[in-house]
Design a protein around this motif. Structure first.
Motif, PDB file in Angstrom:
ATOM      1  N   LEU A 198      51.943 -48.507  -4.979  1.00 53.59           N
ATOM      2  CA  LEU A 198      51.276 -47.475  -4.186  1.00 53.59           C
ATOM      3  C   LEU A 198      52.039 -47.186  -2.895  1.00 53.59           C
ATOM      4  O   LEU A 198      52.193 -46.020  -2.492  1.00 53.59           O
ATOM      5  CB  LEU A 198      49.850 -47.918  -3.861  1.00 53.59           C
ATOM      6  CG  LEU A 198      48.866 -47.899  -5.034  1.00 53.59           C
ATOM      7  CD1 LEU A 198      47.591 -48.664  -4.669  1.00 53.59           C
ATOM      8  CD2 LEU A 198      48.536 -46.475  -5.451  1.00 53.59           C
ATOM      9  N   LEU A 199      52.532 -48.232  -2.238  1.00 48.31           N
ATOM     10  CA  LEU A 199      53.314 -48.030  -1.017  1.00 48.31           C
ATOM     11  C   LEU A 199      54.604 -47.273  -1.307  1.00 48.31           C
ATOM     12  O   LEU A 199      55.019 -46.402  -0.531  1.00 48.31           O
ATOM     13  CB  LEU A 199      53.616 -49.377  -0.362  1.00 48.31           C
ATOM     14  CG  LEU A 199      52.423 -50.098   0.266  1.00 48.31           C
ATOM     15  CD1 LEU A 199      52.817 -51.512   0.685  1.00 48.31           C
ATOM     16  CD2 LEU A 199      51.871 -49.323   1.465  1.00 48.31           C
ATOM     17  N   GLN A 200      55.240 -47.584  -2.427  1.00 45.37           N
ATOM     18  CA  GLN A 200      56.459 -46.868  -2.807  1.00 45.37           C
ATOM     19  C   GLN A 200      56.157 -45.409  -3.098  1.00 45.37           C
ATOM     20  O   GLN A 200      56.914 -44.507  -2.710  1.00 45.37           O
ATOM     21  CB  GLN A 200      57.099 -47.530  -4.031  1.00 45.37           C
ATOM     22  CG  GLN A 200      57.808 -48.839  -3.740  1.00 45.37           C
ATOM     23  CD  GLN A 200      59.066 -48.653  -2.906  1.00 45.37           C
ATOM     24  OE1 GLN A 200      59.613 -47.556  -2.808  1.00 45.37           O
ATOM     25  NE2 GLN A 200      59.537 -49.730  -2.304  1.00 45.37           N
ATOM     26  N   ALA A 201      55.058 -45.154  -3.798  1.00 47.87           N
ATOM     27  CA  ALA A 201      54.696 -43.772  -4.127  1.00 47.87           C
ATOM     28  C   ALA A 201      54.469 -42.960  -2.851  1.00 47.87           C
ATOM     29  O   ALA A 201      54.990 -41.833  -2.714  1.00 47.87           O
ATOM     30  CB  ALA A 201      53.457 -43.746  -5.012  1.00 47.87           C
ATOM     31  N   TYR A 202      53.710 -43.520  -1.922  1.00 45.07           N
ATOM     32  CA  TYR A 202      53.330 -42.753  -0.735  1.00 45.07           C
ATOM     33  C   TYR A 202      54.445 -42.682   0.305  1.00 45.07           C
ATOM     34  O   TYR A 202      54.834 -41.597   0.741  1.00 45.07           O
ATOM     35  CB  TYR A 202      52.074 -43.373  -0.130  1.00 45.07           C
ATOM     36  CG  TYR A 202      51.413 -42.532   0.938  1.00 45.07           C
ATOM     37  CD1 TYR A 202      51.345 -41.145   0.832  1.00 45.07           C
ATOM     38  CD2 TYR A 202      50.833 -43.125   2.050  1.00 45.07           C
ATOM     39  CE1 TYR A 202      50.734 -40.377   1.808  1.00 45.07           C
ATOM     40  CE2 TYR A 202      50.208 -42.370   3.031  1.00 45.07           C
ATOM     41  CZ  TYR A 202      50.165 -40.993   2.909  1.00 45.07           C
ATOM     42  OH  TYR A 202      49.560 -40.237   3.876  1.00 45.07           O
ATOM     43  N   HIS A 203      54.963 -43.846   0.676  1.00 43.29           N
ATOM     44  CA  HIS A 203      55.951 -43.875   1.757  1.00 43.29           C
ATOM     45  C   HIS A 203      57.387 -43.731   1.263  1.00 43.29           C
ATOM     46  O   HIS A 203      58.238 -43.221   1.991  1.00 43.29           O
ATOM     47  CB  HIS A 203      55.809 -45.179   2.545  1.00 43.29           C
ATOM     48  CG  HIS A 203      54.490 -45.308   3.233  1.00 43.29           C
ATOM     49  ND1 HIS A 203      54.156 -44.585   4.351  1.00 43.29           N
ATOM     50  CD2 HIS A 203      53.404 -46.070   2.950  1.00 43.29           C
ATOM     51  CE1 HIS A 203      52.930 -44.896   4.740  1.00 43.29           C
ATOM     52  NE2 HIS A 203      52.458 -45.797   3.900  1.00 43.29           N
ATOM     53  N   GLY A 204      57.649 -44.185   0.047  1.00 48.91           N
ATOM     54  CA  GLY A 204      59.012 -44.092  -0.475  1.00 48.91           C
ATOM     55  C   GLY A 204      59.339 -42.739  -1.073  1.00 48.91           C
ATOM     56  O   GLY A 204      60.473 -42.265  -0.977  1.00 48.91           O
ATOM     57  N   ARG A 205      58.313 -42.085  -1.671  1.00 44.13           N
ATOM     58  CA  ARG A 205      58.570 -40.799  -2.347  1.00 44.13           C
ATOM     59  C   ARG A 205      57.723 -39.649  -1.809  1.00 44.13           C
ATOM     60  O   ARG A 205      57.904 -38.514  -2.227  1.00 44.13           O
ATOM     61  CB  ARG A 205      58.319 -40.950  -3.850  1.00 44.13           C
ATOM     62  CG  ARG A 205      59.236 -41.978  -4.520  1.00 44.13           C
ATOM     63  CD  ARG A 205      59.126 -41.929  -6.025  1.00 44.13           C
ATOM     64  NE  ARG A 205      57.803 -42.288  -6.517  1.00 44.13           N
ATOM     65  CZ  ARG A 205      57.394 -43.547  -6.717  1.00 44.13           C
ATOM     66  NH1 ARG A 205      58.212 -44.559  -6.462  1.00 44.13           N
ATOM     67  NH2 ARG A 205      56.182 -43.811  -7.172  1.00 44.13           N
ATOM     68  N   GLY A 206      56.811 -39.933  -0.905  1.00 45.67           N
ATOM     69  CA  GLY A 206      56.000 -38.873  -0.321  1.00 45.67           C
ATOM     70  C   GLY A 206      54.998 -38.270  -1.292  1.00 45.67           C
ATOM     71  O   GLY A 206      54.620 -37.109  -1.158  1.00 45.67           O
ATOM     72  N   GLU A 207      54.534 -39.066  -2.269  1.00 46.94           N
ATOM     73  CA  GLU A 207      53.564 -38.577  -3.249  1.00 46.94           C
ATOM     74  C   GLU A 207      52.142 -38.758  -2.724  1.00 46.94           C
ATOM     75  O   GLU A 207      51.882 -39.647  -1.908  1.00 46.94           O
ATOM     76  CB  GLU A 207      53.739 -39.316  -4.574  1.00 46.94           C
ATOM     77  CG  GLU A 207      55.089 -39.085  -5.203  1.00 46.94           C
ATOM     78  CD  GLU A 207      55.320 -39.951  -6.438  1.00 46.94           C
ATOM     79  OE1 GLU A 207      56.362 -39.765  -7.098  1.00 46.94           O
ATOM     80  OE2 GLU A 207      54.477 -40.816  -6.749  1.00 46.94           O
TER      81      GLU A 207
END
Length: 218
Positions: A127-136
């Motif tokens: 979830l952290l990668q999706a939001y902060h890593g990819r801006g999803e």
């Protein structure tokens, strides 16, 4: 022998310092594995519990909530990106784009926690990668289910959770409990229900605290 240790990581998906804090804590746990055998539990905290479905532009949100200019926000993003890189977390250079409601993400994290600490950690990282890593947008079902797949969890079961109100009361109860305990900002790292480390500290700060607590428990 390593000392068993319970760690409650109180945080929100929306918080970039929570991503930094988790990566930093994990680095500290690797470095202190000779002294500490930790079990991580992720606890819910919503920075913006009243965020509407459409979300809010990140710069508009920050200006309204804290004050500041777009130039200041850009400098802050650069500093956050540098801190993330130092502990192995890659932020999307342009930032998150929008602040969104994270309640459904917390419901899924609660569901994952029922399957064990490893499952919950994997979903938290996804979830952290999706939001902060990819801006999803982690308020969208397809993004949430993508994180579930990335964590290796049961997508059909997660879809059923999201389709209803499963674990909504559990999340609200946990949030209220941590607020009663005095948690007002995140990340908050609570060790063995008694030691609090606040903020996205550098790995060496976490490691020193972990070793001191382990030593005092001997």
């Amino acid at each position: 022998m390593p000392v068993p240790m319970k760690i409650d990581f109180v945080s929100d998906i929306a918080c970039p310092w929570c991503a930094i804090g988790l990566a930093s804590l994990q680095q500290a746990l690797r470095h202190s594995a000779d002294a500490v055998q930790a079990t991580l539990h992720f606890q819910p905290f919503e920075l913006n519990p009243d965020m509407p479905p459409e979300g809010e532009d990140v710069d508009e949100h920050l200006a309204r909530k804290y004050g500041g200019t777009p130039e200041q926000f850009a400098r802050n993003r650069d500093a956050i990106r540098e801190r993330g890189a130092a502990v192995g977390f890659a932020f999307k250079p342009e930032g998150r784009g929008r602040i969104v409601n994270t309640f459904d993400a917390h419901r899924l994290l609660y569901w994952a926690g029922l399957q064990g600490a490893a499952a919950q950690l994997a979903l938290k990282q996804a979830l952290l990668q999706a939001y902060h890593g990819r801006g999803e947008r982690v308020d969208h079902v397809d993004v949430l289910l993508g994180a579930v797949r990335a964590a290796g969890l049961d997508e059909a079961a997660a879809r059923a959770v999201l389709a209803g109100d499963d674990h909504a009361a559990d999340v609200r109860a946990a949030e209220a409990e941590w607020q009663r305990a005095g948690i007002r900002a995140v990340p908050a790292v609570v060790i063995n229900d008694r030691h609090l480390i606040s903020g996205g500290q550098p790995p060496e700060v976490f490691e020193q605290a972990l070793r001191q607590i382990a030593q005092s428990a001997d």
